[in-house]
Each structure stands twice: as C-alpha cells, then as structure tokens.
Write an enzyme that holds these catalytic residues in place. Sequence first.
Site, PDB file in Angstrom:
ATOM      1  CE  LYS A  40      16.219  85.742  22.278  1.00 31.15           C
ATOM      2  NZ  LYS A  40      16.863  86.805  23.064  1.00 31.15           N
ATOM      3  N   GLY A  41      18.353  79.218  21.040  1.00 26.45           N
ATOM      4  CA  GLY A  41      19.580  78.419  21.091  1.00 26.45           C
ATOM      5  C   GLY A  41      19.899  77.607  19.852  1.00 26.45           C
ATOM      6  CG  ASP A  98      19.079  74.763  22.670  1.00 26.10           C
ATOM      7  OD1 ASP A  98      18.153  74.021  23.057  1.00 26.10           O
ATOM      8  OD2 ASP A  98      19.314  75.864  23.186  1.00 26.10           O
ATOM      9  CG  ASP A 101      18.524  69.052  30.881  1.00 20.71           C
ATOM     10  OD1 ASP A 101      18.862  67.905  31.225  1.00 20.71           O
ATOM     11  OD2 ASP A 101      18.754  70.053  31.574  1.00 20.71           O
ATOM     12  CE  LYS A 129      23.061  69.431  29.429  1.00 16.29           C
ATOM     13  NZ  LYS A 129      22.712  70.544  30.351  1.00 16.29           N
ATOM     14  CG  PHE A 150      24.574  75.768  32.069  1.00 13.18           C
ATOM     15  CD1 PHE A 150      23.213  75.511  31.993  1.00 13.18           C
ATOM     16  CD2 PHE A 150      25.063  76.934  31.512  1.00 13.18           C
ATOM     17  CE1 PHE A 150      22.356  76.400  31.366  1.00 13.18           C
ATOM     18  CE2 PHE A 150      24.221  77.835  30.882  1.00 13.18           C
ATOM     19  CZ  PHE A 150      22.861  77.562  30.809  1.00 13.18           C
ATOM     20  CG  LEU A 151      26.638  71.676  27.596  1.00 16.25           C
ATOM     21  CD1 LEU A 151      26.175  70.729  26.502  1.00 16.25           C
ATOM     22  CD2 LEU A 151      28.078  71.372  27.990  1.00 16.25           C
ATOM     23  CG  ASP A 157      21.295  81.864  26.614  1.00 15.62           C
ATOM     24  OD1 ASP A 157      20.817  80.718  26.506  1.00 15.62           O
ATOM     25  OD2 ASP A 157      20.777  82.746  27.319  1.00 15.62           O
ATOM     26  NE  ARG A 163      21.150  83.628  22.695  1.00 14.34           N
ATOM     27  CZ  ARG A 163      20.353  82.736  23.237  1.00 14.34           C
ATOM     28  NH1 ARG A 163      20.501  81.448  22.961  1.00 14.34           N
ATOM     29  NH2 ARG A 163      19.402  83.103  24.075  1.00 14.34           N
TER      30      ARG A 163
END
Length: 173
Positions: A40-41, A98, A101, A129, A150-151, A157, A163
């Site tokens: 969903k990000g 989003d 990583d 990242k 952690f963003l 979220d 969000r």
Amino acid sequence: MPEFIPVIKKDDIQRQITRIAAAISADYQGRELIMIGVLKGAFLFLADLVRELKLEKIKIDFLQASSYGADTVSSENIVLKKDIDVDIRGKDVLVVEDIVDTGLTMARLIEHLKRHDPNSIRICAMIDKRERRKVAVNVDYACGCVEEGFLVGYGLDYAENYRNLPEIYHMKL
Ligand code: 5GP
C-alpha cells in the site's frame, strides 16, 4: 510514544517528483506506459507522480506483496497478495514502489511480472536504501536515498498507522 524525526519535507518530495516525472515523460514519449503501484505504501507517491507525467497513454494497476506487519525488518518470505489485472504482454512497464531496501520484494515482483512477457520493465522508487541491498536490483528513478532508519509518513506505515503524515519521518520506537 514513538519519536518522529523529519527526513524529507513535503516541498522536497514534490521537487523530486517533478524531477523524475520529467525524466519519465522524456523516456517514454510517444509510448504507452503501464504503471504498476506496489500497495500500500506507494499509493500517495504514485498519485502525485502520475499527475505530473506528460504522456498521453498511461494505464495504472496495482500489485501487493506481503508486508512487515508490526515489524520493522524485512521478511525473506515474500508472498504475492494481489496480482495485476491489465495485460502487460509486449508493453512498457514501470513498477512504482515506496522503498527498495534489501531488494528482495522488488526482485520477487519483477520475476513475477517477467512471466507476463512485457517489452520492458523499469523501477521507480520513492526511496532507494542501497546500503542494505541483498539482491541486485537497479532503481531507474528515485526521489532520494536514505542510509538507515525506519521511515513513516507520505504513504509509509508502521503497523498500518502514520500513512497520512504529509512528510517522511524517521520513526524511533
Ligand atoms: P525489501 O524487500 O526491499 O527489503 O523491502 C521492501 C519493502 O519493505 C517495501 O515495500 C516497504 O514497504 C518496506 N520497507 C522497507 N523499508 C521501510 C521503511 O523504512 N519504512 C516502512 N514503512 N517500510 C519499509
């Protein structure tokens, strides 16, 4: 109560989106582009990006992979929760994520999409990242790079919360 340290301000996000939208518009000029948002990000990022593209033919669809849940570390066991509906055979695909990583999620999604035989697949990520990359994934368009932390916010979220925050924050539990 977690602590939220601003990492990328709304104005900077908007500036970066304008920059990559210009690059994407130039690269896909005269072609149809299929944009696949990763739920969903990426929902806010995709919504803002798509409105800046100067392309005539754009289709939008979504994929969803398993999420962290209430954890802040990547899982190596990535399950596809929602597949695309549009036909991408012979098409130019841009996956909009989003954060890339470790790269495990994106590698799994790309492997899945390649089975549908698209003409090309490129990757657009809000945040790259790179330092924690475990598998080789090349991000073609990125708004920015973040080394660690952690963003949350602007679509990102923690256990489905935050969000809606308008900027991107480093969350410290
Ligand atoms: P990867 O498989 O590349 O390690 O992780 C990719 C996924 O983990 C992304 O789709 C994103 O949803 C999530 N993720 C990675 N880093 C962060 C982060 O700092 N904050 C949030 N909210 N999600 C993250």
